[in-house]
Scaffold this motif. Structure first.
Motif, mmCIF file in Angstrom:
data_model
loop_
_atom_site.group_PDB
_atom_site.id
_atom_site.type_symbol
_atom_site.label_atom_id
_atom_site.label_comp_id
_atom_site.label_asym_id
_atom_site.label_seq_id
_atom_site.Cartn_x
_atom_site.Cartn_y
_atom_site.Cartn_z
ATOM 1 N N VAL A 81 0.836 -1.203 0.000
ATOM 2 C CA VAL A 81 0.000 0.000 0.000
ATOM 3 C C VAL A 81 0.869 1.251 0.000
ATOM 4 O O VAL A 81 0.542 2.243 -0.653
ATOM 5 C CB VAL A 81 -0.968 -0.017 1.199
ATOM 6 C CG1 VAL A 81 -1.896 1.185 1.166
ATOM 7 C CG2 VAL A 81 -1.785 -1.305 1.192
ATOM 8 N N GLY A 82 1.995 1.185 0.697
ATOM 9 C CA GLY A 82 2.928 2.314 0.675
ATOM 10 C C GLY A 82 3.364 2.644 -0.746
ATOM 11 O O GLY A 82 3.489 3.811 -1.125
ATOM 12 N N GLU A 83 3.589 1.611 -1.525
ATOM 13 C CA GLU A 83 4.014 1.810 -2.906
ATOM 14 C C GLU A 83 2.865 2.376 -3.742
ATOM 15 O O GLU A 83 3.064 3.250 -4.579
ATOM 16 C CB GLU A 83 4.526 0.495 -3.482
ATOM 17 C CG GLU A 83 4.880 0.535 -4.969
ATOM 18 C CD GLU A 83 5.964 1.535 -5.347
ATOM 19 O OE1 GLU A 83 6.641 2.080 -4.438
ATOM 20 O OE2 GLU A 83 6.116 1.789 -6.563
ATOM 21 N N LEU A 84 1.647 1.887 -3.523
ATOM 22 C CA LEU A 84 0.494 2.439 -4.241
ATOM 23 C C LEU A 84 0.354 3.923 -3.928
ATOM 24 O O LEU A 84 0.076 4.741 -4.816
ATOM 25 C CB LEU A 84 -0.791 1.704 -3.840
ATOM 26 C CG LEU A 84 -0.936 0.257 -4.273
ATOM 27 C CD1 LEU A 84 -2.295 -0.293 -3.848
ATOM 28 C CD2 LEU A 84 -0.785 0.121 -5.788
ATOM 29 N N LEU A 85 0.553 4.274 -2.676
ATOM 30 C CA LEU A 85 0.433 5.679 -2.287
ATOM 31 C C LEU A 85 1.527 6.520 -2.916
ATOM 32 O O LEU A 85 1.292 7.676 -3.302
ATOM 33 C CB LEU A 85 0.480 5.796 -0.754
ATOM 34 C CG LEU A 85 -0.748 5.258 -0.037
ATOM 35 C CD1 LEU A 85 -0.517 5.201 1.468
ATOM 36 C CD2 LEU A 85 -1.978 6.105 -0.345
#
Lengths: 712, 273, 157
Positions: free
Chosen positions: A514-518
């Motif tokens: 999710v960090g990467e998606l953000l």
């Protein structure tokens, strides 16, 4: 150090430090000011029985008895399968199974009413012994090559069995959930939890209502470690059903005793390893793993999958056969706990390697180093190690910090005197992210960034801070890409009414996935930024291209997109008079990719490592002949205090993961996984002679009795 | 005060205790954990000045029953062996509240200060409106939750014989290094006079219904030289082993016995025996 | 005189409930001092620790009758002090707060230590917090934070 790694003051530091944070037990009233009813569960006293009836004492006005008959929708809490009920059906399957909930305005009165309920049982024969259990919830098998042939051609064949016990997550804040009926007929549920959308889905089914009629909020959560992955869905349904019946807010917070006895713990395990060695190399492994799943299947499928995928360890095994079963016993359903099946099998395989090395007259480290996997090698499930395997370098780091090799030689000599010392070292990995194609096929994470006209950005995602710091690390990532000060980016506790489903806070996935998606969303927002306008950007999960898709039926493919690696070392001193140990040194090198905040990542490594030490030594929990967990208090279930360990030394070894934000990988679970084997190897050396440690926790009593039995 | 009494003096406390069914409350750290069958009325004696003194009178160090463990740790008049044992009770917050009287009153063989009371031959001063009496600690502690304490009596003081140059050993086995309830505990006191053993006391805690001490067996070694005692050592240990009928608890009776004998052997070895 | 009079966070107050009522419950419910947490209810975790007459005590083990005339401080009171500011900065820098549940007890344990020993070594710090369980941090960062606060305290203790 990378810019992003520089530590910041956590965004939730201030309210927690000043004692202002509101945990679920701290609310004085419901949101609308109504008083909150106290809920207390009536638990089964027997491990297996038919419930013939319950004699409920007369209930004063405002007091309610709530059971399965009051479930408006489906009396099922879907976790992976549909087997756990909201309230028990015709039978109870473990001591502690919820039969009903008593609710009312006065806590003392509710407790008294609950204690006055008389349950009529027809006792049935429970299955309690894992070794004798016959029924399995899940039975998996996988492998490659020709193990039979390899065993036939081997120089030596080794066979041994290993056992691991329960471990309780022991979050300092016990389980607690609260349900508030809303004026428009909806239901608002909140509490101490990890996965708002899991709870949400379960509620919609139990209440038999449309999904929009329910919303779930994660309160400030006082620790979880996996223990609040599935259980809050059950408790959440129970308080919601009760709130519906009482037409009033209901809150149920567990007493520590009930929490220790009745909520999910780490699966106890039994593993049998058969290993073939030829010319000093492993040529085959035949592994049989049994996990004690307890009375309902809950998360056992996934725990078992991870456990058996990890079973061959960090070694090249050209011929492999693995079988794993999750056995049903009439005990509290086992669940998620940091490591999720891997600590059990990594303990077994590392000890197996130690013992083989000893028999071959080699140092354990030397034997392990010869058999290590490398980048490009196949994984246990015929996937590939796409990225560097930095274990050899990490071994050097740990050796430099702990002087392991020299001490291993020194302590190998016969020791005299009252105190004996030993060192141990282990090499493990943790598959970062959800096992298999779950991320792509089940979770399908979505997250959003919402920018206000004033230029402040809010992160909308369902991952919750459970102490691991996502309320800080997520904003750090977004702030960095947008070139904003950290104060301008916020990430509130998730509320299903406001945020999309970016997936559960499990499997060390939050930061990496999710960090990467953000990060990608932030880049897009930056590139499309319009001053003075409200904007929203959405980002959806896309599986990395290089992955070999995982087939769950065949157990083939890349089980994980990447791996986090660790080398752990423990030095201890054993008092041969009493069996007590003192941990003299503990250190680890951890590759979790780029730290998105050095202090936060260190905190995870140190916290996880200590949990591993507790698991190895003092955290003994078992049930008696009736299926009752006897160590149900903090004076009986012991976790490490500040004086039980010296300073833990941690090295962060960075191998950047290209698909993680700035190279970050899943981190939370890794540090616990290798500790039991490092501790056990150190113990074996301290015991001396032919002392073998084949189970954890290995207590002072175990040590003394091993010495007395002349095994050493 | 509703459901409780807070007397201003020991006299007042004893008067109340004579009239009513009250539970004496000093530090509260054991009492507050008990699930009482019916609501209790407490007699709060923790602040009574008569019970909070530490004094010496040449023969004894007298510790008031409501003296807390922290208070004792901060007072060098308290024998070093007692301070050692007390320093390992639980954790600071418990030591700040827990008392010597409460530790006895709880009637448990796991009580860390009671082990030392036994090995030092402590006496207890028990008081009531009817008068006062002295009891030897091993007469007072009769079993699990069984005390020679009348309903109207309070423990007023613990009298520890003043130190006379003995050497001592102490070891506690808990499940961890702090916040640990004893699973086995050992205290030994040793003294030689003119080359002969004048004192060789050993007490074992947490392994039976009361703290164990075998005075008659100790007599096997008293009066001997260390060299002579060395000859008798195995007989002595065997006799102790036979006498030990231990209970199982969080750990097995077998483990407890092994640890007791190991620590006893170690204690003797420290003195050349 | 039925009431139990004591001072809570600097304010005189009186409790008219039962003398056997648990201080933990009274602080949380009657006085809304919700920083005082219940972790176990049996004195084994320190989450409920408060300062009573300057001494750290587990409020789950204290009956109201025992606090007559006492001065009690919880984090609600302590957080207004200069000493708290020093600890706050140190805990922030050391990233010693994870889930936060043990923190109120830890902070008061730190105060209890530093007011008696303003320059503690790491062993003394560990001993002082030995009754405060933390499951998240492994204690390193907390010990670091208290050490930092002692160094930067600049005479405040």
């Amino acid at each position: 150090m990378e810019d992003i790694s520089r530590s910041v003051v956590k965004k939730d530091h201030a309210p927690k430090m000043s004692g202002r944070s509101v945990y679920v037990g701290d609310y004085e009233t419901a949101r609308d000011g109504r008083p909150i009813l106290f809920g207390k569960l009536l638990h089964s006293r027997l491990a297996r029985a038919r419930v013939l009836g319950v004699e409920v004492p007369p209930l004063p006005e405002g007091y309610f008895y709530v059971d399965a008959k009051d479930v408006p929708g489906d009396n099922n809490v879907n976790i992976v399968l549909d087997d756990t009920p909201v309230f028990c059906r015709e039978t109870v399957e473990y001591i502690g199974e919820p039969i009903a909930m008593l609710c009312g305005p006065d806590e003392a009165a509710v407790r008294r009413l609950a204690s006055e309920c008389r349950v009529e049982y027809e006792e049935l024969e429970p299955v309690l012994d894992l070794r004798r259990a016959q029924e399995s919830f899940f039975d998996y098998e996988y492998g490659h090559g020709d193990p039979e042939k390899a065993f036939a051609e081997a120089d030596r064949v080794f066979e041994e069995e290993f056992e691991t016990g329960y471990q309780d997550q022991t979050y300092l804040e016990p389980q607690g959930m609260m349900a508030e009926p809303e004026a428009d007929g909806g239901m608002y549920v909140h509490g101490s939890l990890q996965c708002v959308y899991y709870v949400h889905g379960a509620l919609a089914r139990a209440l038999g209502c449309p999904r929009e009629a329910v919303h779930v909020f994660q309160d400030v959560t006082g620790g979880a470690f996996g223990g609040k992955e599935d259980f809050p869905s059950i408790l959440g349904c129970q308080v919601a059903v009760a709130a519906r019946k009482c037409a009033a807010p209901v809150r149920c917070v567990f007493d520590r005793r009930d929490d220790l006895e009745f909520t999910p713990k780490r699966h106890p395990s039994l593993s049998r390893y058969k290993v073939a060695v030829k010319d000093g190399l492993i040529t085959a492994m035949d592994i049989d793993v049994r996990f004690n799943a307890g009375a309902y299947s809950t998360l056992s499928a996934v725990v078992l999958q991870r456990g058996i995928i990890a079973a061959p360890g960090v070694y090249r095994v050209p011929n492999l056969h693995v079988r794993g079963r999750a056995m049903k016993t009439n005990t509290a359903p086992s669940g998620a706990y940091r490591g999720f099946g891997a600590p059990q099998t990594f303990f077994a395989v590392e000890m197996m390697m130690d013992h083989i090395a000893r028999d071959l007259g080699m140092s354990s480290l030397e034997f392990k180093e010869r058999n290590l996997v490398r980048q490009g090698d196949a994984t246990s499930t015929s996937g590939e190690y796409h990225f560097p395997v930095p274990l050899p370098a990490m071994v050097e780091e740990v050796d430099a910090l702990s002087d392991f090799r020299r001490k291993q030689r020194e302590y190998a000599a016969p020791q005299t005197g009252r105190y004996h010392r030993g060192v141990g070292l282990s090499l493990v990995y943790h598959g970062a992210g959800f096992t298999g194609s779950g991320e792509r096929d089940l979770i399908k994470a979505v997250c959003r960034l919402r920018k206000s006209a004033a230029g402040e950005v809010e992160i909308l995602a369902s991952n919750g801070d459970i102490g691991q710091g996502v309320r800080t690390t997520f904003p750090k990532i977004v702030a960095r890409e947008l070139g904003l000060p950290l104060e301008k980016v916020s990430f509130a506790h998730p509320d299903t009414g406001r945020v999309p489903d970016s997936g559960p806070t499990v499997a060390s996935r939050s930061l990496m996935v999710v960090g990467e998606l953000l990060r990608r969303a932030a880049i897009r927002l930056r590139e499309s930024w319009e001053e003075g306008r409200e904007q929203e950007v959405e980002e959806r999960f896309r599986e990395p291209d290089y992955l070999l898709p995982f087939d769950l039926d065949a157990f083939r493919g890349d089980a994980y997109p990447t791996y986090a690696w660790s080398v752990s070392a423990v030095e201890l001193e054993l008092d041969t008079c009493t069996g007590q140990t003192r941990v003299l040194g503990a250190c680890g090198s951890f590759d979790v990719g780029t730290p998105v905040d050095e202090n936060i990542v260190r905190g995870q490594m140190e916290g996880g490592f200590l949990q591993g030490l507790g698991y190895s030594s003092m955290e003994k929990m078992d049930y008696d002949g009736k299926g009752r967990i006897r160590n149900n208090s903090f004076s009986d279930y012991l976790i490490p205090t500040a004086v039980d360990v010296p300073r833990l030394e941690c090295v962060l070894h960075v191998e950047k993961y290209p698909d993680g934000p700035y190279g970050a990988k899943g981190a939370g679970e890794l540090p616990l996984v290798g500790v039991p084997a490092a501790y056990a190897e150190a113990m074996e050396q301290a015991l001396g002679g032919d002392g073998r440690v084949c189970h954890v926790p290995f207590t002072a009593e175990d040590a003394l009795l091993a010495m007395a039995a002349g095994e050493t | 005060m509703v459901n409780g009494y807070r007397p201003a003096s020991l006299e007042e406390a004893l008067a109340l205790l004579a009239q009513k069914e009250l539970t004496p409350y000093a530090g509260g750290t054991d009492l507050m954990l008990e699930k009482a069958q019916s609501p209790r009325e407490y007699l709060f004696i923790g602040a009574l000045p008569e019970l909070r003194q530490i004094c010496t009178d040449g023969e004894y160090v007298r510790i008031g029953a409501a003296v807390t463990f922290t208070q004792a740790l901060e007072d060098e008049r308290v024998p070093a062996l007692m301070r050692r044992a007390v320093s390992q009770i639980a954790a600071p917050a418990i030591r700040n509240a827990g008392t010597f009287g409460g530790n006895l009153g709880n009637g448990s063989a796991k009580a860390d200060s009671v082990l030392i009371d036994f090995v030092l031959d402590a006496k207890l001063r028990l008081v009531s409106l009817r008068g006062e009496r002295l009891a030897a600690v091993e007469d007072f502690c009769q079993g699990r939750k069984k005390l020679d304490l009348a309903r109207d009596e309070l423990i007023a003081e613990i009298l520890l014989p003043a130190e006379k140059g003995e050497s001592w050993s102490y070891h506690k086995v808990g499940g961890r290094s702090a916040l640990a309830i004893s699973r086995v505990s050992f205290a030994g006191v040793y003294q030689e006079t003119e080359g002969r053993i004048s004192r060789c006391a050993a007490a074992f805690g947490a392994v039976s219904d009361t703290v164990l001490r075998f005075r008659d067996l100790e007599g096997m070694l008293v009066g001997l030289t260390p060299a002579q005692a060395r000859e008798k050592k195995e007989d002595f240990l065997a006799a102790v082993s036979r006498r030990m009928q231990l209970t199982a608890g969080r750990v097995s009776a077998e483990y407890r016995k092994l640890v007791c004998l190991n620590l006893l052997r170690e204690f003797l070895a420290e003195h050349g025996i | 005189m039925d009431e139990i009079r004591f001072i809570l966070n600097g304010r005189e107050t009186a409790y008219t409930g039962g003398a056997g009522d648990r201080l933990l419950d009274v602080l949380r419910k009657d006085y809304r001092c919700t920083s005082v947490k219940c972790g176990c209810g049996e004195g084994e975790c320190g989450a409920c620790a408060v300062l009573i007459d300057g001494r750290l005590m587990n409020s789950c083990c204290v009956a109201m009758g025992a606090v007559e005339g006492a001065e009690i401080m919880t984090l609600e009171g302590y957080r207004e002090t200069e000493r708290f500011t020093v600890l706050d900065r140190a805990f922030a820098r050391a990233t010693a707060v994870q889930c936060g549940y043990c923190i109120p007890g830890m902070v008061l344990a730190a105060e209890a230590l530093l007011r008696r020993n303003p320059h503690p070594g790491p062993e003394e710090i560990r001993e002082a917090i030995s009754g405060n369980l933390c499951r998240c941090t492994g204690y390193n960062a907390i010990v670091e934070a208290i050490s930092l606060a002692a160094k930067e305290g600049n005479g405040v203790w």
